[in-house]
Design an enzyme around this catalytic site. Structure first.
Site, PDB file in Angstrom:
ATOM      1  N   ILE A   1      -3.865   9.760  -8.535  1.00  7.55           N
ATOM      2  CA  ILE A   1      -3.483  10.403  -7.275  1.00  7.55           C
ATOM      3  C   ILE A   1      -2.175   9.803  -6.770  1.00  7.55           C
ATOM      4  O   ILE A   1      -2.021   8.570  -6.707  1.00  7.55           O
ATOM      5  CB  ILE A   1      -4.615  10.203  -6.235  1.00  7.55           C
ATOM      6  CG1 ILE A   1      -5.880  10.929  -6.716  1.00  7.55           C
ATOM      7  CG2 ILE A   1      -4.193  10.701  -4.861  1.00  7.55           C
ATOM      8  CD1 ILE A   1      -7.149  10.429  -6.112  1.00  7.55           C
TER       9      ILE A   1
ATOM     10  N   ASP B   1      -6.985   5.868  -6.470  1.00 12.47           N
ATOM     11  CA  ASP B   1      -6.534   5.353  -7.764  1.00 12.47           C
ATOM     12  C   ASP B   1      -5.151   5.945  -8.045  1.00 12.47           C
ATOM     13  O   ASP B   1      -5.023   7.147  -8.299  1.00 12.47           O
ATOM     14  CB  ASP B   1      -7.552   5.804  -8.844  1.00 12.47           C
ATOM     15  CG  ASP B   1      -7.242   5.230 -10.211  1.00 12.47           C
ATOM     16  OD1 ASP B   1      -6.076   4.889 -10.470  1.00 12.47           O
ATOM     17  OD2 ASP B   1      -8.183   5.144 -11.032  1.00 12.47           O
ATOM     18  N   HIS B   2      -4.152   5.093  -7.999  1.00 14.18           N
ATOM     19  CA  HIS B   2      -2.776   5.588  -8.086  1.00 14.18           C
ATOM     20  C   HIS B   2      -2.431   6.111  -9.485  1.00 14.18           C
ATOM     21  O   HIS B   2      -1.414   6.768  -9.678  1.00 14.18           O
ATOM     22  CB  HIS B   2      -1.807   4.474  -7.673  1.00 14.18           C
ATOM     23  CG  HIS B   2      -0.496   4.986  -7.143  1.00 14.18           C
ATOM     24  ND1 HIS B   2      -0.139   6.318  -7.181  1.00 14.18           N
ATOM     25  CD2 HIS B   2       0.533   4.354  -6.545  1.00 14.18           C
ATOM     26  CE1 HIS B   2       1.058   6.469  -6.649  1.00 14.18           C
ATOM     27  NE2 HIS B   2       1.503   5.297  -6.262  1.00 14.18           N
ATOM     28  N   ARG B   3      -3.299   5.845 -10.464  1.00 14.66           N
ATOM     29  CA  ARG B   3      -3.041   6.403 -11.804  1.00 14.66           C
ATOM     30  C   ARG B   3      -3.236   7.914 -11.795  1.00 14.66           C
ATOM     31  O   ARG B   3      -2.636   8.635 -12.579  1.00 14.66           O
ATOM     32  CB  ARG B   3      -3.999   5.780 -12.835  1.00 14.66           C
ATOM     33  CG  ARG B   3      -3.749   4.305 -13.066  1.00 14.66           C
ATOM     34  CD  ARG B   3      -4.825   3.712 -13.941  1.00 14.66           C
ATOM     35  NE  ARG B   3      -6.161   3.840 -13.367  1.00 14.66           N
ATOM     36  CZ  ARG B   3      -7.280   3.453 -13.972  1.00 14.66           C
ATOM     37  NH1 ARG B   3      -7.209   2.919 -15.175  1.00 14.66           N
ATOM     38  NH2 ARG B   3      -8.452   3.583 -13.389  1.00 14.66           N
TER      39      ARG B   3
END
Ligand code: CAO
Length: 426
Positions: A400, A396-398
């Site tokens: 990591i 989850d780029h939010r």
């Protein structure tokens, strides 16, 4: 009091077309020109206006009905002639009161109200194009705050509503899960040959909204890597039963679980969950329960192997076999699907190299494992045959960043590499 019929007027090419929305309800007072239903053909949609003013006494159609020119839509009690101007003025006055929003809403205001808004008692103003746009995105036009005059909903309002909804912990409306799954096709498969229609297995139906929600709300990035597991494989293949001397049936997955947990201890953000981004809170889990994607004839299930850090390779391997069998026999408790740290999806026993697994919400990462293969690798100045395991980490780029994901994979690589394979077995 006279009651008259409101029928479908001549609207050009619209014949035998579907009603996709009823815009009024019984008892509602409307004035000539107010939209009463929306029709949609293959090519476009149109709102049908009332050609009289009055109070609706009966609605003779429902959503999904197909209508043509002259078909009865509803019955209306006409206003008394002497009162007509007064009644129309009253309705207009009421609309002004009900729809006080004449300037665009600020984004903040929309955000706080988004799940509580109840516009269903009011006439929602929006053009057919905007209604269609909202429908295609799975948003209910009735609960979208309109920023234009009289609360009319614009395309921009729909976009804002969707954007804000993506940051909410709950779906935009109760039906969005189902609406997302309603992909319409414009032809019948049988037009092109013989077909067979069967029921979708229940497990797949249950999993579908969960997958759609995860895919639509989490910005996924997938990081691929290759891990040299030559020594780990030699060690694994050397494991025998102490008493019988027979080779132990332990798959690489038990080692990968151990390697993953060791990495989670160093990188706690991979063992976290966010429920509501706007709250600014993140939950870090101090336990290590690893979800394992199990392929069953009924669909994919993801039971958890609890407290992996406390179990050895042999115990993990036999627990994995038991749990997978329970899933396949449909004998697993629903609770076993909840409360995970991270999930492993292993296609190693089947094949392929690299894929893009979908994160098992509310987790923030998933490790995809593919089939290991022997490869010629340049070590120093010599080519050597090594066993290489492809992995794919979706995160989850939010929460990591890419660099952290790469370091996390390096950690897994080291944990499965020659220095650590033996330690993990203990
Ligand atoms: N590379 C090479 N071989 C591998 C391997 C890998 N990464 N992983 C497993 N294998 C081998 C095993 O060692 C075993 O070999 P033997 O038959 O010689 O003993 C064989 O492949 C079969 O293993 P398995 O699949 O039965 O066991 P597992 O512990 O690896 O996996 C389970 C268990 C439950 C995860 C697996 O059976 C399964 O269901 N996998 C599918 C998961 C899935 O569908 N994921 C996709 C989700 S996204 O849509």
């Amino acid at each position: 009091m006279s009651v008259i019929d409101i029928k479908v007027p001549n609207i050009g090419d619209f014949k035998d077309v579907e009603i996709i929305e009823i815009l009024v309800k019984i008892g509602q007072e409307i004035i000539k020109g107010d939209s009463i239903i929306t029709l949609e053909s293959d090519k476009s949609s149109v709102e049908v206006p009332s050609d009289h003013s009055g109070k609706i006494s009966n609605i003779n159609v429902k959503v999904g009905d197909k209508v043509s020119e002259g078909d009865l839509i509803l019955k209306i009690e006409l206003f008394q002639k002497e009162n007509i101007q007064k009644d129309i003025k009253q309705i207009n006055d009421t609309k002004e009161i009900q729809q006080p929003i004449e300037k665009p809403l600020e984004k903040k205001e929309i955000k706080t109200n988004i799940l509580n808004i109840d516009k269903t008692d009011k006439l929602v103003l929006a053009s057919p194009r905007v209604r269609k746009f909202a429908r295609e995105l799975g948003a209910d036009i009735n609960i979208i705050p309109g920023s234009e005059k009289f609360g009319r909903v614009s395309e921009e309002d729909v976009k804002n509503f969707i954007k804000v909804g993506l940051n909410q912990k709950e779906p935009l409306n109760k039906d969005i899960k189902n609406k997302n799954l309603q992909n319409k096709i414009e032809y019948s498969h049988s037009e092109f040959g013989e077909i067979d229609v069967k029921d979708i297995p229940r497990i797949k139906k249950l999993a579908a909204p969960h997958l759609v929600n995860s895919f639509n709300t989490i910005p996924h990035v997938t990081h691929h890597d290759e891990i040299d597991i030559t020594e780990m494989e030699e060690f694994r293949n050397s494991l025998t039963d102490y008493y019988t001397g027979e080779k132990l049936k332990i798959t690489p997955l038990a080692f990968i679980m151990k390697a993953l947990v060791a990495a989670l201890k160093k990188f706690p953000s991979f063992n976290s969950s966010i429920e509501d981004m706007s709250s600014g809170k993140i939950t870090f889990k101090k336990y290590f329960h690893i979800g394992i994607a199990v392929d069953t004839p009924n669909g994919l299930m993801v039971p958890k192997i609890r407290q992996v850090e406390k179990k050895n390779i042999q115990n993990l391997s036999s627990e994995l076999r038991e749990v997978a069998q329970k899933c396949r026999d449909l004998k697993i408790d629903k609770k076993e699907f909840y409360g995970g740290s991270m999930t492993i999806s292993s296609l190693g026993g089947i094949g392929g190299s690299f894929f893009t697994p979908i994160i098992n919400y509310p987790e923030v990462a998933i490790l995809g494992v593919s089939k290991s293969n022997k490869k010629q690798i340049l070590l120093g100045d010599r080519f050597t045959t090594r066993t290489i395991l492809p992995i794919s980490l979706s995160y989850d780029h939010r929460i990591i960043d890419g660099a952290e994901a790469a370091r996390f994979c390096n950690e897994i690589r080291d944990n499965l590499g020659k220095n650590f394979a033996f330690k993990l077995a203990i």
